[in-house]
Scaffold this motif. Sequence first.
Motif, PDB file in Angstrom:
ATOM      1  N   ILE A   1       1.218  -8.555  30.470  1.00 44.49           N
ATOM      2  CA  ILE A   1       0.814  -7.194  30.813  1.00 44.49           C
ATOM      3  C   ILE A   1       1.683  -6.221  30.023  1.00 44.49           C
ATOM      4  CG2 ILE A   1       0.524  -5.512  32.675  1.00 44.49           C
ATOM      5  CD1 ILE A   1       0.352  -7.936  34.592  1.00 44.49           C
ATOM      6  N   PHE A   2       1.036  -5.304  29.304  1.00 44.57           N
ATOM      7  CA  PHE A   2       1.738  -4.335  28.476  1.00 44.57           C
ATOM      8  C   PHE A   2       1.283  -2.917  28.812  1.00 44.57           C
ATOM      9  CE2 PHE A   2       1.334  -8.211  25.877  1.00 44.57           C
ATOM     10  CZ  PHE A   2       2.668  -8.485  25.638  1.00 44.57           C
ATOM     11  N   GLN A   3       2.149  -1.962  28.499  1.00 44.87           N
ATOM     12  CA  GLN A   3       1.776  -0.562  28.630  1.00 44.87           C
ATOM     13  C   GLN A   3       0.647  -0.247  27.653  1.00 44.87           C
ATOM     14  OE1 GLN A   3       4.953   2.103  27.694  1.00 44.87           O
ATOM     15  NE2 GLN A   3       3.789   3.961  28.124  1.00 44.87           N
ATOM     16  N   ASP A   4      -0.375   0.473  28.138  1.00 43.65           N
ATOM     17  CA  ASP A   4      -1.504   0.842  27.282  1.00 43.65           C
ATOM     18  C   ASP A   4      -1.201   2.168  26.593  1.00 43.65           C
ATOM     19  OD1 ASP A   4      -3.889   1.342  26.042  1.00 43.65           O
ATOM     20  OD2 ASP A   4      -5.118   0.701  27.741  1.00 43.65           O
ATOM     21  N   ARG A   5      -0.965   2.111  25.298  1.00 42.89           N
ATOM     22  CA  ARG A   5      -0.669   3.311  24.517  1.00 42.89           C
ATOM     23  C   ARG A   5      -1.893   3.818  23.757  1.00 42.89           C
ATOM     24  NH1 ARG A   5       4.936   3.728  24.242  1.00 42.89           N
ATOM     25  NH2 ARG A   5       6.084   1.820  24.815  1.00 42.89           N
ATOM     26  N   PHE A   6      -3.034   3.176  23.965  1.00 43.91           N
ATOM     27  CA  PHE A   6      -4.224   3.499  23.187  1.00 43.91           C
ATOM     28  C   PHE A   6      -5.248   4.321  23.975  1.00 43.91           C
ATOM     29  CE2 PHE A   6      -2.563  -0.704  21.968  1.00 43.91           C
ATOM     30  CZ  PHE A   6      -2.142  -0.415  20.679  1.00 43.91           C
ATOM     31  N   ILE A   7      -5.420   3.995  25.255  1.00 45.68           N
ATOM     32  CA  ILE A   7      -6.434   4.668  26.077  1.00 45.68           C
ATOM     33  C   ILE A   7      -5.741   5.372  27.236  1.00 45.68           C
ATOM     34  CG2 ILE A   7      -8.524   4.374  27.448  1.00 45.68           C
ATOM     35  CD1 ILE A   7      -9.064   1.808  25.913  1.00 45.68           C
ATOM     36  N   ASP A   8      -6.061   6.652  27.432  1.00 46.25           N
ATOM     37  CA  ASP A   8      -5.461   7.427  28.516  1.00 46.25           C
ATOM     38  C   ASP A   8      -6.185   7.102  29.822  1.00 46.25           C
ATOM     39  OD1 ASP A   8      -4.224   9.176  30.177  1.00 46.25           O
ATOM     40  OD2 ASP A   8      -4.783  10.996  29.093  1.00 46.25           O
ATOM     41  N   LYS A   9      -5.499   6.383  30.726  1.00 48.03           N
ATOM     42  CA  LYS A   9      -6.070   6.018  32.018  1.00 48.03           C
ATOM     43  C   LYS A   9      -5.324   6.718  33.159  1.00 48.03           C
ATOM     44  CE  LYS A   9      -6.789   1.385  30.104  1.00 48.03           C
ATOM     45  NZ  LYS A   9      -6.320  -0.012  30.183  1.00 48.03           N
ATOM     46  N   SER A  10      -4.646   7.825  32.830  1.00 45.97           N
ATOM     47  CA  SER A  10      -3.821   8.490  33.832  1.00 45.97           C
ATOM     48  C   SER A  10      -4.640   9.024  35.001  1.00 45.97           C
ATOM     49  CB  SER A  10      -3.036   9.640  33.183  1.00 45.97           C
ATOM     50  OG  SER A  10      -2.190   9.163  32.161  1.00 45.97           O
ATOM     51  N   PHE A  11      -5.919   9.285  34.771  1.00 44.25           N
ATOM     52  CA  PHE A  11      -6.764   9.775  35.858  1.00 44.25           C
ATOM     53  C   PHE A  11      -7.088   8.674  36.856  1.00 44.25           C
ATOM     54  CE2 PHE A  11      -9.459   8.096  32.602  1.00 44.25           C
ATOM     55  CZ  PHE A  11     -10.525   7.506  33.259  1.00 44.25           C
ATOM     56  N   LEU A  12      -6.862   7.413  36.469  1.00 46.62           N
ATOM     57  CA  LEU A  12      -7.112   6.282  37.362  1.00 46.62           C
ATOM     58  C   LEU A  12      -5.831   5.610  37.826  1.00 46.62           C
ATOM     59  CD1 LEU A  12     -10.130   4.461  35.646  1.00 46.62           C
ATOM     60  CD2 LEU A  12     -10.170   5.707  37.815  1.00 46.62           C
ATOM     61  N   PHE A  13      -4.863   5.467  36.912  1.00 47.66           N
ATOM     62  CA  PHE A  13      -3.690   4.660  37.191  1.00 47.66           C
ATOM     63  C   PHE A  13      -2.404   5.420  36.889  1.00 47.66           C
ATOM     64  CE2 PHE A  13      -6.988   1.539  35.806  1.00 47.66           C
ATOM     65  CZ  PHE A  13      -7.233   1.000  37.050  1.00 47.66           C
ATOM     66  N   LEU A  14      -1.317   4.893  37.398  1.00 49.34           N
ATOM     67  CA  LEU A  14      -0.007   5.506  37.257  1.00 49.34           C
ATOM     68  C   LEU A  14       0.496   5.382  35.817  1.00 49.34           C
ATOM     69  CD1 LEU A  14       2.466   6.671  38.903  1.00 49.34           C
ATOM     70  CD2 LEU A  14       3.308   4.322  38.960  1.00 49.34           C
ATOM     71  N   PRO A  15       0.912   6.506  35.193  1.00 45.54           N
ATOM     72  CA  PRO A  15       1.467   6.422  33.836  1.00 45.54           C
ATOM     73  C   PRO A  15       2.888   5.869  33.859  1.00 45.54           C
ATOM     74  CG  PRO A  15       1.531   8.683  34.616  1.00 45.54           C
ATOM     75  CD  PRO A  15       0.798   7.895  35.667  1.00 45.54           C
ATOM     76  N   THR A  16       3.256   5.122  32.842  1.00 43.71           N
ATOM     77  CA  THR A  16       4.599   4.558  32.723  1.00 43.71           C
ATOM     78  C   THR A  16       5.152   4.844  31.334  1.00 43.71           C
ATOM     79  OG1 THR A  16       3.737   2.416  31.982  1.00 43.71           O
ATOM     80  CG2 THR A  16       4.110   2.703  34.351  1.00 43.71           C
ATOM     81  N   ASP A  17       6.479   4.888  31.250  1.00 40.61           N
ATOM     82  CA  ASP A  17       7.140   5.044  29.951  1.00 40.61           C
ATOM     83  C   ASP A  17       7.412   3.687  29.318  1.00 40.61           C
ATOM     84  OD1 ASP A  17       7.164   7.823  30.116  1.00 40.61           O
ATOM     85  OD2 ASP A  17       9.042   7.830  31.242  1.00 40.61           O
ATOM     86  N   GLN A  18       7.652   2.688  30.154  1.00 39.81           N
ATOM     87  CA  GLN A  18       7.849   1.313  29.694  1.00 39.81           C
ATOM     88  C   GLN A  18       7.240   0.370  30.712  1.00 39.81           C
ATOM     89  OE1 GLN A  18      12.017   0.600  29.037  1.00 39.81           O
ATOM     90  NE2 GLN A  18      12.143   1.961  27.266  1.00 39.81           N
ATOM     91  N   LEU A  19       6.716  -0.741  30.226  1.00 42.11           N
ATOM     92  CA  LEU A  19       6.092  -1.698  31.150  1.00 42.11           C
ATOM     93  C   LEU A  19       5.991  -3.068  30.494  1.00 42.11           C
ATOM     94  CD1 LEU A  19       4.419  -2.314  33.791  1.00 42.11           C
ATOM     95  CD2 LEU A  19       2.394  -1.798  32.446  1.00 42.11           C
ATOM     96  N   PHE A  20       6.319  -4.100  31.268  1.00 41.97           N
ATOM     97  CA  PHE A  20       6.050  -5.480  30.863  1.00 41.97           C
ATOM     98  C   PHE A  20       5.798  -6.289  32.124  1.00 41.97           C
ATOM     99  CE2 PHE A  20       7.382  -9.886  30.135  1.00 41.97           C
ATOM    100  CZ  PHE A  20       6.500 -10.207  29.109  1.00 41.97           C
ATOM    101  N   GLY A  21       4.861  -7.230  32.048  1.00 43.05           N
ATOM    102  CA  GLY A  21       4.569  -8.043  33.215  1.00 43.05           C
ATOM    103  C   GLY A  21       3.918  -9.367  32.854  1.00 43.05           C
ATOM    104  N   ILE A  22       3.713 -10.192  33.874  1.00 39.85           N
ATOM    105  CA  ILE A  22       3.097 -11.510  33.729  1.00 39.85           C
ATOM    106  C   ILE A  22       2.082 -11.701  34.843  1.00 39.85           C
ATOM    107  CG2 ILE A  22       3.493 -14.002  33.703  1.00 39.85           C
ATOM    108  CD1 ILE A  22       6.333 -13.448  32.745  1.00 39.85           C
ATOM    109  N   ARG A  23       0.941 -12.278  34.514  1.00 41.39           N
ATOM    110  CA  ARG A  23      -0.095 -12.612  35.492  1.00 41.39           C
ATOM    111  C   ARG A  23      -0.271 -14.126  35.538  1.00 41.39           C
ATOM    112  NH1 ARG A  23      -4.120  -9.597  37.074  1.00 41.39           N
ATOM    113  NH2 ARG A  23      -3.876  -8.217  35.309  1.00 41.39           N
TER     114      ARG A  23
END
Length: 213
Positions: free
Chosen positions: A69-91
């Motif tokens: 899971i990575f921060q999305d820097r390409f599509i603005d989804k702030s109207f749906l989801f919480l914006p982050t400055d940094q993000l990394f995750g695993i599913r």
Amino acid sequence: MRKSTIIIAVLLFGFHIGQSQSIENATILKFSAINLLLGDHCTRSWSPNFIVERSFSEKFSFQQEIGLIFQDRFIDKSFLFLPTDQLFGIRFNPEVKRYFKRKPDNGMPEGVNLALDCNVVWTNATTSVSDAEVKRLVIAPHFKAGYQLITSKRFVFEISAGLGPGFVFSKSSIPQENLGSKSYQYGILYEGGSGVYLSSHLDFKFGYLINSK
């Protein structure tokens, strides 16, 4: 001499069993379009993922999804989801599926199915709202219904939906009373909030049958 003969016999028997299982079973490689686009379904993120489904009987199969899971820097989804400055995750999402149609000639059951999964998502994020570093673990088992189609060209299409309890365990670098602006999902505070919620599931998967009976 006798020991080496026994070892060779055991190896040949194991090879025979492995060959018979590989011929009897089938394997599908897939990816989740929903998880690819929506990431952890909570922050502005995306998740490249890899799914393997393996049949082990005429009506049952086991499926495993692994994704980053990575921060999305390409599509603005702030109207749906919480914006982050940094993000990394695993599913990590294991799943057992029960089909209602017997195996076709390709060795993989298809059609209508019921399934049980356990979606596990871990993320480490720095939020744009409060600038808090948040470590978050979500565990959400689902009872699901779905339909899988395998074409004559071995392409695979699957749709599924389900519900289940979601468990959130979250820890923030900033105490709740010092957060200022707070962000919530399912009524649970993102920055350090833990709790239980009703988790919904909707997914579209695409793949290819790589080996069959």
